[in-house]
Motif scaffolding. Structure first.
Motif, short mmCIF file in Angstrom:
data_model
loop_
_atom_site.label_atom_id
_atom_site.label_comp_id
_atom_site.label_asym_id
_atom_site.label_seq_id
_atom_site.Cartn_x
_atom_site.Cartn_y
_atom_site.Cartn_z
N MET A 51 26.27 -21.91 5.52
CA MET A 51 25.70 -21.44 6.41
C MET A 51 25.50 -20.05 6.58
SD MET A 51 24.99 -24.46 8.81
CE MET A 51 25.25 -25.96 8.59
N LEU A 73 21.68 -20.20 7.66
CA LEU A 73 20.93 -19.65 8.54
C LEU A 73 21.37 -18.29 9.09
CD1 LEU A 73 24.38 -21.09 10.95
CD2 LEU A 73 22.05 -21.72 10.78
N GLU A 74 20.27 -17.79 9.80
CA GLU A 74 19.16 -16.17 9.42
C GLU A 74 19.95 -15.27 9.56
OE1 GLU A 74 16.94 -13.80 7.34
OE2 GLU A 74 16.52 -15.57 7.78
#
Length: 520
Positions: free
Chosen positions: A53, A57-58
């Motif tokens: 993640m 996830l940005e």
């Protein structure tokens, strides 16, 4: 030629078609032997998903950047099968990273005051000195045993930070991001190991000791039963994987490195129950005593496979005492296994005088058959030869006296006497040549009969040796109970001690997943 290639191609195609089914059955069997292996695989997959993640996830990627790969590497390397192994590697990795980063910043701070050329020389000398010193420390037994992986991580991190700082201006930011990602990876590993279906090294070591005792008990009992069995057993056709005797002592002989690794990992584990603060090194001593004991079991198993065997009629004379002695030894081993499993001291009733009585019975049985071991046939054969020679000499003297008295009165009988004498001298010469051959045949027959008794003598002496070596095993188990604070034995705690059944030992179950028996 074409027919040969066609046959080879057909057999290869058949193996290819069977390969998926064999692989699936093998994978299913591995999980069936120990379901914790499947649980561990799921835990690793979940941990890798969580750490990924940081890339997927940005917001997390913007905060950490490309250094998120260090978190993935940490999860792959640190997450082990047992909680103790994960803690050992995780703490070693974290401690090595922190120490390397601190030392690298100190060297960078000093090197900045020496100029460009002096800075390069100073960094090169620091890398040489720190690398040589850290590598030398790895040879120390205590460091090698407990902190070898941490020293390796220290060397790797120190060189990466120190050397890269010469060309990169913002090395502080890079080191900070790597430290954060490694901490995130270690945190995920510790969470998975300690809180999600934890697998404890101490419990595995405890259970493996019990299984080894039970396996040796079954090996001795089966070995003696097969030795006195009336049925012919084909030892050559029996594979080692199917032989309960072989599996029992092999699990003990192969357990040294596994026991040491589990004891080390168990010492790192936190207190998760009231039974987890045991002297784990004492379990290693119990395993060493069991290995010394198992050497006699290996020798007993070898007695079943010797070329020269004692006849079954001779073995039957000692069947009862030997089976009783083996049953007593097996019962003591089972009682020791039960006491460790239930965390209590051994039963004084089972360990009192039963072994001594069984030894006395075997001793009386051996004393009742002295001719089998003293080679009486050989002495009887030599005595018979001596008596026959004495009788032949007496007959010869009587015949010579009679013929001489008759020869004085009759010359005609003198010639007949000479002829008879020449024939008797010839037969005497033949007897002189024949007597050594008869003696050799008698001695050979005697030695063959005596050699047939030797295998049982070896088997009986090894059976007595198991009792002698069992004493050291009992001492180590009693010491374990004393140091660990086992509860006192009570009849209500275990009413069916004697009726406990031995199962095939599975010491290697769940332990083969350990990536190594050390820290590296």
């Amino acid at each position: 030629m074409m027919e040969t290639w066609r046959k080879k191609g057909g057999s290869a195609w058949e193996r290819t078609k069977r390969a998926p089914g064999l692989a699936c059955r093998k994978m299913w069997q591995v999980g069936k032997d120990d379901p914790r292996r499947a649980i561990h695989a799921v835990k690793v997959g979940l941990a890798l998903t969580l750490v990924s993640m940081l890339y997927l996830l940005e917001p997390l990627f913007e905060g950490i950047g490309q250094n998120a790969i260090w978190a993935v590497m940490t999860v792959v390397v640190v997450l082990e099968f047992t909680a103790g192994a994960t803690l050992c590697k995780g703490l070693n990795r974290g401690l090595g990273t922190i120490m390397a980063g601190s030392l690298a910043f100190l060297i960078e701070f000093v090197a900045e005051e020496t100029g460009q050329v002096g800075r390069a020389i100073f960094i090169g000398c620091a890398v040489f000195v720190i690398g040589a010193a850290a590598t030398y420390l790895r040879f120390l037994p205590y460091v090698k045993k407990n902190y070898d992986y941490g020293v390796v991580i220290f060397l790797l991190t120190f060189n990466l930070i120190t050397v890269s700082s010469f060309r990169v201006s913002n090395v502080m930011k890079i080191a900070h991001e790597r430290l954060i990602t490694i901490a995130i990876g270690c945190g995920i590993c510790l969470f998975m190991s300690l809180l999600v279906f934890p697998i404890w090294s101490g419990q595995d070591l405890h259970n493996s000791t019990v299984n080894k005792l039970q396996g040796l008990a079954k090996s001795i009992e089966v070995c003696v039963d097969e030795y006195f069995s009336d049925e012919e057993s084909d030892e050559e056709d029996k594979s080692c994987d199917e032989d309960p005797i072989y599996k029992g002592y092999k699990a003990v002989l192969d357990s040294k490195s596994i026991d040491e690794a589990l004891a080390l990992y168990a010492s790192w584990e936190p207190r998760h129950s009231r039974h987890c603060r045991y002297p784990w090194q004492q379990y290693v001593k119990v395993g060493a005593a069991l290995r010394r004991f198992s050497y006699t079991v290996v020798a007993l198993h070898g007695c079943l496979q010797t070329e020269i065997q004692t006849p079954k009629s001779c073995r039957a004379l000692f069947k009862g005492p030997c089976i009783r002695l083996a049953s007593e030894v097996s019962g003591v081993l089972m009682e020791l296994a039960t006491s460790i499993r239930n965390r209590r001291h051994c039963s004084p009733e089972l360990l009192a005088d039963h072994l001594h009585d069984a030894l006395q019975d075997l001793n009386k049985a051996v004393r009742s058959q002295p001719r089998l071991f003293l080679g009486s046939n050989c002495s009887q054969a030599s005595n018979m030869l001596a008596v026959a020679a004495a009788q032949a000499r007496q007959e010869k003297e009587r015949e010579a006296a009679a013929t001489l008295s008759s020869a004085k009165t009759d010359t005609s009988t003198l010639r007949e006497w000479k002829k008879t004498r020449s024939k008797k001298e010839l037969s005497a010469a033949e007897r002189k040549v024949l007597r050594p051959q008869l003696s050799k045949i008698a001695m050979l027959t005697c030695s063959l009969e005596f050699c047939e008794a030797l295998p049982f003598a070896a088997f009986a002496s090894l059976l007595v040796e198991t009792v002698a070596r069992l004493d050291s095993v009992m001492e180590e188990v009693e010491e374990l109970g004393r140091v660990a604070g086992f509860k006192e034995y009570k009849r209500d705690d275990d009413d069916d001690v004697v009726t406990v059944k031995c199962e095939t030992p599975r010491v290697d179950v769940c332990l083969n997943n350990l990536p190594s028996h050390g820290l590296d």
